[in-house]
Design an enzyme around this catalytic site. Structure first.
Site, mmCIF file in Angstrom:
data_model
loop_
_atom_site.group_PDB
_atom_site.id
_atom_site.type_symbol
_atom_site.label_atom_id
_atom_site.label_comp_id
_atom_site.label_asym_id
_atom_site.label_seq_id
_atom_site.Cartn_x
_atom_site.Cartn_y
_atom_site.Cartn_z
ATOM 1 N N ASP A 323 0.833 -1.193 0.000
ATOM 2 C CA ASP A 323 0.000 0.000 0.000
ATOM 3 C C ASP A 323 0.876 1.256 0.000
ATOM 4 O O ASP A 323 1.872 1.327 0.732
ATOM 5 C CB ASP A 323 -0.885 -0.038 1.250
ATOM 6 C CG ASP A 323 -1.853 1.114 1.326
ATOM 7 O OD1 ASP A 323 -2.715 1.214 0.440
ATOM 8 O OD2 ASP A 323 -1.746 1.917 2.275
ATOM 9 N N GLU A 359 1.423 -0.389 -5.130
ATOM 10 C CA GLU A 359 0.524 0.727 -5.422
ATOM 11 C C GLU A 359 1.445 1.936 -5.587
ATOM 12 O O GLU A 359 1.988 2.442 -4.600
ATOM 13 C CB GLU A 359 -0.460 0.951 -4.275
ATOM 14 C CG GLU A 359 -1.428 2.091 -4.556
ATOM 15 C CD GLU A 359 -2.336 2.396 -3.360
ATOM 16 O OE1 GLU A 359 -3.507 2.704 -3.576
ATOM 17 O OE2 GLU A 359 -1.849 2.319 -2.215
#
Length: 686
Positions: A323, A359
């Site tokens: 993330d 990401e």
């Protein structure tokens, strides 16, 4: 590095923690219920920031927490307070979930001991390591993004006590569903223990996503009541079914948040080291959550690597999704693809073959890094998401860009001469509108989040087939169904790895909420009883097609050249008339139709006919002697002589009609012309 955390032996337990600036550290040992502190023992410095103590006698299952003392000067990043019980950063199991309370954020001497409010770490001997097997997942497959709790919370075939847990993913009915879709890997949204943001409880809300961890290894007891063994058993069951497991991990921030946040673990042990700070002592906020983990510090780097190794060795996972991954590559605040942590992850012997997904953005300076991660990393491709949405929304000039995305986004991932794409293509993800809501809501509807609809993205590139609030007529329902089919077909026809969020295959809706992180309720829980089974059957047919046509799951960039002696190019781009697309066609802002013909090694071809116009149209495909075009999906048994409906995608496979084949170079003029066009398009990065 010296082993940290609690090491259980036959004679007792060694407790060890790291802090570069604490003057004193203790371990607090609690009773079997975790309510009463039985003992508080001081850890002794062992050098290089390590503090440890061996406690004879305690057995596996002992409940404990750390305490630290030193200077207390928050304005200088120092938060030492022995009244704050701290979770061990190396905890692998805690005895209860976290629950926010204002006393957890009280200043020193302004609040009581927080031990009654904190989960206790369980000192446990880890089970014997699982064999480290090669990952099942290969780039080009289908990743299925799963919010563990929401996924099975309402599933009627799963026992109520097991719904919403990691164990439920191993249920035969779930595995059968995944296999029908052709899922290559499940990507579990965060399963480590997290805490609600402080503003949620007064609103009667809870964090439903889990992107607010406290430490990095301990599983959330609500998701894994069986602890680590529950995860490893589920991973093994999925592997037996041919499905890999990827964990979505959050190393960029923690739930300790900003200067008003709670002191739970890292902040109380060594805030200056574990988090990045401005020169004036303020926390850096490259994540939008109040703090940013200092991934360029050696102690943090070691902790991240130890976490990854832990989940590989002790749970058998196939890989990881990171993330806000630029945080992992920031050195002194600047992203560097050769950052020590990224290099260490890619080069670690135990992690060398794991699936790595980034990401590639955060909100810090120069935080958008799509295409810039090292070659080992696949990357979420938001340009694919946006360009696919623009095409099907009907934006002008979107056809050429869509072709580039269908072909693997070489404009993004082929910059350094790489022959293959690292893209992860997706239409929708957990963050944003669902696939069904994209075609039903022009604007977000986040009022239930309690922020007056201010949260979440405003530009969703969505549309509404009918007026919002209008009674849904049969025509509106069909139009929305057709658009969902078209979006799914586009995704499954795209070169590179693809990702589908759980429930989008059967029309899940969040009623227009595009930031449903705080909706741990029916807004995000998948409605299995009310799912759109026709859409689900179509998604399953697409999955079968992608599994059986190698050209669809290939990751090499399309070149327009033949890959073998068949002479069939890997791609040809045609108009609906079957003729090569000219430069004027690519630049025509009104063009919403195109045909992509993919050639496999061996000479087989698949035609993907895309009609983004609202008007029906007759499509013509080039013909080779000895072959004929037939529907590639049984549910699309169409006659090429009949018009292709508007807003639709059709797949046609070329099958032999005779044993003999024309000699190389004797294909008809249309096919030859298409090959020339494909070469020209390939040079443009498509």
């Amino acid at each position: 590095m010296t082993q940290l955390g609690a090491t259980v032996t036959r004679d007792g337990i060694r407790f060890a923690a790291w802090s570069s600036s604490a003057r004193r550290l203790w371990v607090s040992i609690f009773d079997e219920q975790g309510n009463r502190e039985l003992d508080r023992l001081e850890l002794q410095p062992e050098g290089e920031g390590v503090h440890a103590v061996f406690v004879p006698g305690p057995a596996s299952g002992t409940r404990y927490g750390f305490r630290a003392d030193g200077d207390y000067a928050p304005e200088r990043g120092l938060w030492f307070d022995p009244d704050k019980l701290l979770t061990d950063p190396y905890a692998v199991e805690i005895d209860r979930p976290y629950a926010y309370h204002w006393r957890l954020a009280a200043r020193r001497n302004e609040g009581a001991d927080t031990a009654p409010l904190m989960p206790k770490t369980l000192a446990k001997a880890l089970p014997e390591a699982v064999p480290v097997l090669p990952p099942l997942f290969r780039p080009g497959g289908l990743i299925y993004e799963v919010p563990v709790r929401a996924f099975t919370k309402l599933h009627p075939d799963i026992a109520p006590a097991q719904r919403g847990t990691i164990a439920a993913l191993a249920h035969p009915v779930i595995i059968e569903h995944l296999q029908r879709l052709g899922v290559s890997a499940v990507e579990l949204m965060p399963v480590t223990a997290s805490i609600d943001e402080r503003h949620l409880s007064p609103l009667g809300l809870r964090n439903a996503w889990g992107y607010n961890p406290v430490t990095f290894m301990a599983l959330d007891p609500r998701l894994a009541p069986g602890g680590l063994r529950e995860l490893r058993d589920t991973v093994a069951a999925l592997r037996k079914a041919g499905i890999a497991t990827i964990l979505d991990l959050v190393f960029n921030h923690t739930g300790e948040s900003d200067r008003l946040g709670p002191t739970l673990s890292l902040r109380g042990l060594d805030n200056q080291t574990y988090y990045r700070h401005q020169p004036d002592g303020r926390l850096v906020n490259d994540t939008g959550t109040g703090n940013t983990v200092a991934c360029d510090h050696p102690a943090v780097r070691d902790m991240v690597l130890d976490t990854l190794r832990h989940f590989v060795c002790n749970a058998g996972v196939d890989g990881f999704r990171f993330d806000l991954a630029p945080v992992l590559g920031r050195v002194d605040g600047v992203f560097d693809p050769a950052a020590p942590l990224l290099a260490a992850i890619a080069g670690d012997p135990m992690l060398a073959d794991r699936v790595l997904v980034a990401e590639p953005w955060d909100i810090g300076p120069d935080g958008y890094q799509l295409g810039n991660f090292p070659p080992r990393f696949l990357e979420w491709n938001d340009r694919y998401r946006d360009d696919a949405r623009r095409f099907w929304r009907g934006d002008a000039g979107a056809a050429g860009t869509l072709a580039t995305r269908l072909a693997g986004s070489s404009d993004v991932f082929g910059r350094a001469g790489q022959p293959a794409s690292r893209t992860v293509n997706f239409i929708a993800a957990h963050d944003g509108m669902t696939l069904a809501d994209l075609v039903a809501y022009e604007r977000k509807h986040n009022q239930d989040n309690g922020e007056q609809n201010r949260d979440g993205h405003n530009d969703n590139l969505s549309w509404n087939n009918g007026a919002e609030g209008e009674t849904e007529s049969a025509a509106i329902v069909k139009a929305r169904f057709d658009d969902q089919c078209a979006l799914l077909a586009t995704l499954f026809a795209s070169r590179g790895t693809i990702m589908l969020t759980a429930g989008d295959e059967f029309g899940r809706s969040q009623k227009g909420n595009n930031n449903a992180y705080a909706q741990d309720n029916a807004v995000t829980w998948l409605d299995w009883a009310g799912r759109d089974q026709a859409l689900e059957r179509y998604a399953s047919a697409l999955g079968m097609l992608r599994r059986t046509v190698p050209a669809l799951s290939d990751i090499d960039f399309l070149t327009g050249q033949s890959a073998d002696a068949s002479g069939v190019p890997d791609v040809a781009w045609l108009s609906e008339t079957g003729m090569p697309l000219a430069e004027t066609d690519w630049n025509d802002p009104a063009r919403h139709r195109l045909v992509m013909i993919l050639g496999d090694a061996g000479g087989d071809r698949l035609a993907v006919m895309i009609n983004g116009d609202r008007r029906q149209c007759v499509f013509t495909l080039p013909v080779r002697e000895g072959f004929r075009w037939q529907p590639a999906i049984e549910t699309q048994a169409i006659d090429l002589a009949r018009p292709l409906p508007g807003r639709s995608v059709r797949f046609m496979a070329e099958h032999r009609t005779e044993k003999s084949q024309p000699a190389l170079g004797q294909s008809d003029a249309k096919t030859t012309g298409s090959r020339r066009t494909a070469k020209g398009r390939a040079r443009k990065g498509s």
